[in-house]
Structure formats: structure tokens, C-alpha cells
Design a protein around this motif. Structure first.
Motif, short mmCIF file in Angstrom:
data_model
loop_
_atom_site.label_atom_id
_atom_site.label_comp_id
_atom_site.label_asym_id
_atom_site.label_seq_id
_atom_site.Cartn_x
_atom_site.Cartn_y
_atom_site.Cartn_z
N ARG A 196 24.85 55.76 14.15
CA ARG A 196 26.32 55.88 14.16
C ARG A 196 26.74 57.34 14.19
O ARG A 196 27.65 57.73 14.92
N ASP A 197 26.05 58.18 13.38
CA ASP A 197 26.38 59.61 13.37
C ASP A 197 26.09 60.24 14.72
O ASP A 197 26.87 61.07 15.21
N GLN A 198 24.98 59.87 15.34
CA GLN A 198 24.65 60.44 16.65
C GLN A 198 25.65 59.99 17.70
O GLN A 198 26.00 60.76 18.60
N LEU A 199 26.13 58.75 17.59
CA LEU A 199 27.15 58.29 18.54
C LEU A 199 28.46 59.03 18.32
O LEU A 199 29.16 59.39 19.27
N ALA A 200 28.81 59.26 17.06
CA ALA A 200 30.07 59.94 16.74
C ALA A 200 30.06 61.39 17.23
O ALA A 200 31.09 61.91 17.66
N PRO A 207 32.61 55.80 23.40
CA PRO A 207 32.08 55.90 22.03
C PRO A 207 32.68 54.87 21.06
O PRO A 207 31.97 54.37 20.18
N ALA A 208 33.93 54.51 21.21
CA ALA A 208 34.53 53.51 20.32
C ALA A 208 33.86 52.15 20.53
O ALA A 208 33.57 51.42 19.57
N HIS A 209 33.62 51.79 21.81
CA HIS A 209 32.94 50.52 22.09
C HIS A 209 31.50 50.57 21.56
O HIS A 209 31.00 49.59 21.02
N ALA A 210 30.87 51.71 21.72
CA ALA A 210 29.50 51.86 21.23
C ALA A 210 29.45 51.69 19.71
O ALA A 210 28.54 51.04 19.18
N ILE A 243 27.34 48.89 17.65
CA ILE A 243 26.41 49.25 16.57
C ILE A 243 26.78 48.52 15.28
O ILE A 243 25.91 48.05 14.55
N ALA A 244 28.08 48.40 14.99
CA ALA A 244 28.51 47.68 13.78
C ALA A 244 28.06 46.21 13.84
O ALA A 244 27.61 45.65 12.85
N ILE A 245 28.17 45.60 15.01
CA ILE A 245 27.75 44.21 15.17
C ILE A 245 26.24 44.09 14.97
O ILE A 245 25.75 43.20 14.27
N THR A 246 25.48 45.02 15.56
CA THR A 246 24.03 44.96 15.39
C THR A 246 23.63 45.26 13.95
O THR A 246 22.64 44.72 13.47
N ASP A 247 24.41 46.11 13.27
CA ASP A 247 24.15 46.38 11.84
C ASP A 247 24.23 45.08 11.04
O ASP A 247 23.35 44.77 10.24
N GLU A 248 25.31 44.34 11.26
CA GLU A 248 25.49 43.08 10.54
C GLU A 248 24.36 42.10 10.87
O GLU A 248 23.85 41.40 9.99
N GLY A 249 23.98 42.06 12.14
CA GLY A 249 22.90 41.17 12.54
C GLY A 249 21.58 41.56 11.88
O GLY A 249 20.85 40.70 11.39
N ASP A 250 21.28 42.86 11.87
CA ASP A 250 20.04 43.32 11.23
C ASP A 250 20.04 43.01 9.74
O ASP A 250 19.04 42.53 9.20
N ASN A 251 21.17 43.28 9.08
CA ASN A 251 21.26 42.98 7.64
C ASN A 251 21.10 41.48 7.39
O ASN A 251 20.45 41.07 6.43
N GLY A 252 21.70 40.66 8.24
CA GLY A 252 21.57 39.21 8.10
C GLY A 252 20.13 38.75 8.28
O GLY A 252 19.66 37.89 7.54
N LEU A 253 19.44 39.32 9.27
CA LEU A 253 18.04 38.94 9.50
C LEU A 253 17.16 39.35 8.32
O LEU A 253 16.26 38.60 7.91
N ILE A 254 17.41 40.52 7.76
CA ILE A 254 16.62 40.97 6.61
C ILE A 254 16.89 40.05 5.41
O ILE A 254 15.96 39.64 4.71
#
Length: 168
Positions: free
Chosen positions: A91-95, A134-137, A141-152
Motif C-alpha cells: 500500500r505504501d509503495q502504491l501511495a 492509484p486509487a483503484h489500485a 489491494i484492500a480487497i486482497t488484504d481482506e481476502g488474505d486475512n480471511g484465508l489465514i
């Protein structure tokens, strides 16, 4: 001796005989009861020892399971922390535009990805890509974050259920 005295002596002898027999039976019965009481105490002690060892074995199993679950919980916490660090870094690198997300663009005019002109370095076989806003990116990333957290979290729950089922 008079017949009354004889009768009294006989009755006295019978009473003494009955009293003696009664006393002997009382001793025998007392012995039997004491023997049965001792046997009962031995059986009760054996049952108590078996129950205590079974409780101790179950407590050992429970303790081992708790330690296993603590280890799994620590492992999943490390995985979650690592994933969250990686997501925050991305997220920081995208920002800061250090990294840009892009998507493949289908080139309907040509089925070949070879450019028509060649550079001095050589021929590049690369697909055409378009960079995302960058806003779409960030939203992706936020969606994939939630998915990764859910999978873990799902993997942690599955491991917990497997451990519980395995212990029984």
C-alpha cells in the motif's frame, strides 16, 4: 436333687449352650463382615486409583492439546502479521508511486505481441499493459488484504477443528 432343680439345671445348661453358640456365631459373623469390609476397601481403593490415573491421563492429553493449539495460534499470528506487513508495504509503495499496478490489454489488431519496430537492444516479446489509477489500485489491494486475512483465519479455524477432532 429335686425334679425342679434338675429341670432348672437342664434349662441353665441349655441357656449356656445357646448363649455360647450365639457368641460363636457372632464371632464368625463379625469375622466375615470384617473380611468383606477389607475386600470392599481394597476394591474401592483399586477403583479410585484407576479413576485417578484416568483423570491424570485425560489432563495430560488436554495439556498437550492446549500446547499444540497455542503453537498453532502463534504460527497463525505470525502468518497474519507477515501478511499484514507485506500488505502495508505494498500500500505504501502504491501511495508513493514506487510500484504501479497494471493490467493486460488485449490487442485485437494483432495476435502477435512482437512490436513492428526493433530497438537497438533487441526484440522484446512483451504484452501490452495499462497502468491502473492509484486509487483503484488501493481499493484492489484492500480487497486482497481482506481476502488474505480471511484465508489465514479460515486456515486457523480448520487447524483448530482438526486438532480437536484428532484428540478425540
Amino acid at each position: 436333687m429335686t425334679p425342679g432343680q434338675i429341670l432348672c439345671a437342664i434349662l441353665l445348661a441349655l441357656a449356656i449352650g445357646f448363649g455360647g453358640a450365639w457368641q460363636v456365631q457372632d464371632w464368625r459373623m463379625g469375622e466375615k463382615l470384617a473380611e468383606q469390609g477389607g475386600q470392599f476397601e481394597k476394591e474401592l481403593a483399586a477403583i479410585s486409583n484407576a479413576a485417578a490415573s484416568q483423570v491424570q491421563a485425560e489432563q495430560g492429553k488436554r495439556l498437550a492439546l492446549e500446547q499444540q493449539l497455542v503453537g498453532q495460534d502463534q504460527q497463525h499470528s505470525k502468518e497474519l502479521s507477515y501478511a499484514q506487513r507485506n500488505q502495508a508495504r505494498l500500500r505504501d509503495q502504491l501511495a508513493t508511486a514506487d510500484v504501479r499496478l497494471s493490467v493486460l490489454i488485449e490487442d485485437s489488431a494483432s495476435s502477435c505481441n512482437v512490436p513492428t519496430t526493433t530497438g537497438a537492444v533487441g526484440v522484446v516479446h512483451a504484452a501490452r499493459r495499462a497502468q491502473l489509477d492509484p486509487a483503484h489500485a488501493q481499493r484492489i489491494i484492500a480487497i486482497t488484504d481482506e481476502g488474505d486475512n480471511g484465508l489465514i483465519a479460515l486456515r486457523a479455524c480448520q487447524d483448530y477443528v482438526r486438532a480437536i477432532n484428532h484428540s478425540h
